[in-house]
Motif scaffolding. Structure first.
Motif, PDB file in Angstrom:
ATOM      1  N   GLY A 129     -31.617 -39.234  16.741  1.00  0.00           N
ATOM      2  CA  GLY A 129     -31.911 -38.619  15.451  1.00  0.00           C
ATOM      3  C   GLY A 129     -30.970 -39.149  14.377  1.00  0.00           C
ATOM      4  O   GLY A 129     -30.113 -40.010  14.630  1.00  0.00           O
ATOM      5  N   TYR A 130     -31.127 -38.628  13.158  1.00  0.00           N
ATOM      6  CA  TYR A 130     -30.319 -39.064  12.031  1.00  0.00           C
ATOM      7  C   TYR A 130     -28.947 -38.396  12.074  1.00  0.00           C
ATOM      8  O   TYR A 130     -28.813 -37.239  12.468  1.00  0.00           O
ATOM      9  CB  TYR A 130     -31.023 -38.752  10.713  1.00  0.00           C
ATOM     10  CG  TYR A 130     -32.396 -39.368  10.609  1.00  0.00           C
ATOM     11  CD1 TYR A 130     -32.541 -40.750  10.540  1.00  0.00           C
ATOM     12  CD2 TYR A 130     -33.542 -38.590  10.599  1.00  0.00           C
ATOM     13  CE1 TYR A 130     -33.787 -41.326  10.454  1.00  0.00           C
ATOM     14  CE2 TYR A 130     -34.797 -39.162  10.516  1.00  0.00           C
ATOM     15  CZ  TYR A 130     -34.914 -40.534  10.446  1.00  0.00           C
ATOM     16  OH  TYR A 130     -36.159 -41.112  10.374  1.00  0.00           O
ATOM     17  N   GLY A 131     -27.931 -39.144  11.636  1.00  0.00           N
ATOM     18  CA  GLY A 131     -26.570 -38.652  11.639  1.00  0.00           C
ATOM     19  C   GLY A 131     -26.142 -38.120  10.284  1.00  0.00           C
ATOM     20  O   GLY A 131     -26.915 -38.074   9.310  1.00  0.00           O
ATOM     21  N   GLY A 174     -25.155 -47.822  11.567  1.00  0.00           N
ATOM     22  CA  GLY A 174     -25.055 -47.722  10.121  1.00  0.00           C
ATOM     23  C   GLY A 174     -25.686 -48.919   9.455  1.00  0.00           C
ATOM     24  O   GLY A 174     -26.472 -49.659  10.063  1.00  0.00           O
ATOM     25  N   LEU A 175     -25.342 -49.131   8.196  1.00  0.00           N
ATOM     26  CA  LEU A 175     -25.877 -50.276   7.478  1.00  0.00           C
ATOM     27  C   LEU A 175     -25.260 -51.584   7.943  1.00  0.00           C
ATOM     28  O   LEU A 175     -25.892 -52.640   7.843  1.00  0.00           O
ATOM     29  CB  LEU A 175     -25.640 -50.107   5.969  1.00  0.00           C
ATOM     30  CG  LEU A 175     -26.374 -48.951   5.294  1.00  0.00           C
ATOM     31  CD1 LEU A 175     -25.997 -48.891   3.819  1.00  0.00           C
ATOM     32  CD2 LEU A 175     -27.878 -49.083   5.460  1.00  0.00           C
ATOM     33  N   CYS A 220     -25.491 -37.435   3.998  1.00  0.00           N
ATOM     34  CA  CYS A 220     -24.671 -37.689   2.811  1.00  0.00           C
ATOM     35  C   CYS A 220     -25.460 -38.488   1.771  1.00  0.00           C
ATOM     36  O   CYS A 220     -25.378 -38.215   0.555  1.00  0.00           O
ATOM     37  CB  CYS A 220     -23.397 -38.442   3.198  1.00  0.00           C
ATOM     38  SG  CYS A 220     -22.146 -37.438   4.018  1.00  0.00           S
ATOM     39  N   ALA A 221     -26.212 -39.473   2.229  1.00  0.00           N
ATOM     40  CA  ALA A 221     -27.018 -40.263   1.302  1.00  0.00           C
ATOM     41  C   ALA A 221     -28.089 -39.405   0.635  1.00  0.00           C
ATOM     42  O   ALA A 221     -28.325 -39.517  -0.581  1.00  0.00           O
ATOM     43  CB  ALA A 221     -27.655 -41.443   2.039  1.00  0.00           C
ATOM     44  N   TRP A 222     -28.751 -38.537   1.390  1.00  0.00           N
ATOM     45  CA  TRP A 222     -29.756 -37.661   0.785  1.00  0.00           C
ATOM     46  C   TRP A 222     -29.101 -36.673  -0.179  1.00  0.00           C
ATOM     47  O   TRP A 222     -29.690 -36.334  -1.229  1.00  0.00           O
ATOM     48  CB  TRP A 222     -30.527 -36.912   1.867  1.00  0.00           C
ATOM     49  CG  TRP A 222     -31.562 -37.745   2.549  1.00  0.00           C
ATOM     50  CD1 TRP A 222     -31.500 -38.288   3.796  1.00  0.00           C
ATOM     51  CD2 TRP A 222     -32.828 -38.153   2.008  1.00  0.00           C
ATOM     52  NE1 TRP A 222     -32.638 -39.000   4.079  1.00  0.00           N
ATOM     53  CE2 TRP A 222     -33.475 -38.925   2.999  1.00  0.00           C
ATOM     54  CE3 TRP A 222     -33.474 -37.927   0.802  1.00  0.00           C
ATOM     55  CZ2 TRP A 222     -34.730 -39.487   2.801  1.00  0.00           C
ATOM     56  CZ3 TRP A 222     -34.734 -38.483   0.601  1.00  0.00           C
ATOM     57  CH2 TRP A 222     -35.346 -39.243   1.604  1.00  0.00           C
ATOM     58  N   GLY A 223     -27.907 -36.184   0.154  1.00  0.00           N
ATOM     59  CA  GLY A 223     -27.203 -35.309  -0.776  1.00  0.00           C
ATOM     60  C   GLY A 223     -26.831 -36.026  -2.065  1.00  0.00           C
ATOM     61  O   GLY A 223     -26.947 -35.469  -3.164  1.00  0.00           O
ATOM     62  N   GLY A 224     -26.372 -37.287  -1.955  1.00  0.00           N
ATOM     63  CA  GLY A 224     -26.091 -38.063  -3.151  1.00  0.00           C
ATOM     64  C   GLY A 224     -27.331 -38.283  -3.992  1.00  0.00           C
ATOM     65  O   GLY A 224     -27.259 -38.265  -5.237  1.00  0.00           O
ATOM     66  N   LEU A 225     -28.478 -38.472  -3.348  1.00  0.00           N
ATOM     67  CA  LEU A 225     -29.724 -38.618  -4.092  1.00  0.00           C
ATOM     68  C   LEU A 225     -30.037 -37.357  -4.890  1.00  0.00           C
ATOM     69  O   LEU A 225     -30.377 -37.419  -6.083  1.00  0.00           O
ATOM     70  CB  LEU A 225     -30.864 -38.934  -3.122  1.00  0.00           C
ATOM     71  CG  LEU A 225     -32.290 -38.810  -3.664  1.00  0.00           C
ATOM     72  CD1 LEU A 225     -32.515 -39.791  -4.802  1.00  0.00           C
ATOM     73  CD2 LEU A 225     -33.309 -39.007  -2.559  1.00  0.00           C
ATOM     74  N   VAL A 247     -19.429 -42.733   0.809  1.00  0.00           N
ATOM     75  CA  VAL A 247     -19.161 -42.320   2.195  1.00  0.00           C
ATOM     76  C   VAL A 247     -20.299 -42.758   3.113  1.00  0.00           C
ATOM     77  O   VAL A 247     -20.071 -43.256   4.227  1.00  0.00           O
ATOM     78  CB  VAL A 247     -18.960 -40.795   2.260  1.00  0.00           C
ATOM     79  CG1 VAL A 247     -18.927 -40.307   3.708  1.00  0.00           C
ATOM     80  CG2 VAL A 247     -17.654 -40.406   1.566  1.00  0.00           C
ATOM     81  N   ALA A 248     -21.546 -42.597   2.655  1.00  0.00           N
ATOM     82  CA  ALA A 248     -22.693 -42.991   3.485  1.00  0.00           C
ATOM     83  C   ALA A 248     -22.706 -44.491   3.739  1.00  0.00           C
ATOM     84  O   ALA A 248     -22.987 -44.945   4.856  1.00  0.00           O
ATOM     85  CB  ALA A 248     -23.993 -42.553   2.807  1.00  0.00           C
ATOM     86  N   ILE A 249     -22.402 -45.285   2.706  1.00  0.00           N
ATOM     87  CA  ILE A 249     -22.418 -46.737   2.870  1.00  0.00           C
ATOM     88  C   ILE A 249     -21.289 -47.199   3.790  1.00  0.00           C
ATOM     89  O   ILE A 249     -21.465 -48.120   4.588  1.00  0.00           O
ATOM     90  CB  ILE A 249     -22.312 -47.422   1.494  1.00  0.00           C
ATOM     91  CG1 ILE A 249     -23.581 -47.163   0.677  1.00  0.00           C
ATOM     92  CG2 ILE A 249     -22.098 -48.927   1.628  1.00  0.00           C
ATOM     93  CD1 ILE A 249     -23.513 -47.671  -0.741  1.00  0.00           C
ATOM     94  N   GLY A 250     -20.140 -46.557   3.717  1.00  0.00           N
ATOM     95  CA  GLY A 250     -18.989 -47.010   4.486  1.00  0.00           C
ATOM     96  C   GLY A 250     -18.894 -46.467   5.888  1.00  0.00           C
ATOM     97  O   GLY A 250     -17.981 -46.849   6.636  1.00  0.00           O
TER      98      GLY A 250
END
Length: 291
Positions: free
Chosen positions: A246-248, A106-107, A253-258, A25-28
């Motif tokens: 700020g961060y979205g 995003g990325l 989501c990426a930090w949660g996946g980590l 989800v974070a990547i997309g």
């Protein structure tokens, strides 16, 4: 003990699957970094300055340090108030000469935020501008400002290369993290099906390795954003203090996946040790029985 080990392995695999979903989800999605320029636009509209940038353009973020004006001096009886400092007026005039828009980044893309600016929305509906532009992972000199001294141009070119490397590291390491976690999840599922403790242990190590890559990716992403916010020269890349940023939710989501990945790695590497301790307890009993 065997049931507890299977439970730990199953919980680790479920956490790893959830981590993969969050990272996907974070990547997309495009909400890694957000800006809100509505208050700045209203302030500049009241200031009555015409912007020189084309409508709908998305200015690059600049310094996060606020522009501080001198505090007003105390008024004495019978003395008229002092005029506003020329530096503060010039700073506001300089920032209002550029066009800032509310964006999400995003990325892969940088987009106008829907419903934040009616004039930009009208231009998007007419097809004059695009809602999203691609994030560049290759160097191009067309993004450099023109009519600048050669030393400033060289500084901007070096900063552009540095920012490009940080973006490449962010995308590359998070791709490696997803690949390693997926590979470890497949090995862990096979280990659970075939009752192979070694495969479960290897899966846990792979989860920890994927979490390490994810840490590197997120740290370089934060470093890249901070670097973009402090680029030189300030009058080209400066960000006014009345633009909130700020961060979205994609970043969270990426930090949660980590976090889920590291927890899954801990559980999967701990599970085989339960069976090992059981075997070490049973071995002396067999030897004593043989004697």
């Amino acid at each position: 003990m065997a049931a507890a080990a299977q439970a730990l392995s199953g919980a680790g695999l479920l956490l790893a699957a959830a981590a993969l979903a969050l990272l996907a989800v974070a990547i997309g999605t495009d909400s890694w970094y957000e800006t809100d320029a509505r208050r700045h636009r209203e302030r500049c509209r009241g200031f009555g300055h015409k912007r020189s940038d084309p409508p709908g353009s998305m200015s690059a973020p600049g310094s996060h340090l606020p522009l501080r004006a001198r505090p007003p001096r105390a008024l004495l009886p019978g003395r008229p108030p002092a005029p506003a400092p020329a530096a503060a007026t010039a700073a506001l005039d300089s920032h209002c000469g550029r066009r800032f828009n509310s964006t999400v980044s995003g990325l892969w893309r940088r987009c106008h935020r829907a419903g934040y600016e009616p004039d930009s929305e009208e231009l998007i509906r007419k097809g004059v501008i695009q809602r999203c532009t691609a994030v560049k992972y290759h160097y191009t000199s067309s993004s450099l400002p023109r009519n600048l001294p050669i030393n400033i141009t060289n500084t901007i070119r070096q900063d552009e290369w540095h920012a490009l490397h940080l973006r490449r590291m962010t995308a590359g390491f998070i791709g490696m993290a997803v690949s390693i976690i997926l590979f470890g999840w497949i090995i862990g599922v096979l280990g659970c099906c075939k009752q192979q403790e070694l495969m479960q242990y290897v899966a846990g190590l792979l989860f920890l390795m994927g979490g390490t890559c994810c840490i590197i990716s997120l740290c370089t992403c934060v470093a890249g954003i901070n670097f973009e916010l402090s680029r030189y020269p300030r009058y080209v890349y400066g960000l006014p203090e009345d633009i909130s940023h700020g961060y979205g939710w994609s970043m969270f989501c990426a930090w949660g996946g980590l976090g889920l990945t590291l927890l899954a790695g801990f559980l999967c590497t701990l599970a085989p040790s339960l069976n090992t301790s059981r075997a070490s307890v049973q071995k002396p009993r067999q030897e004593n029985g043989a004697v």
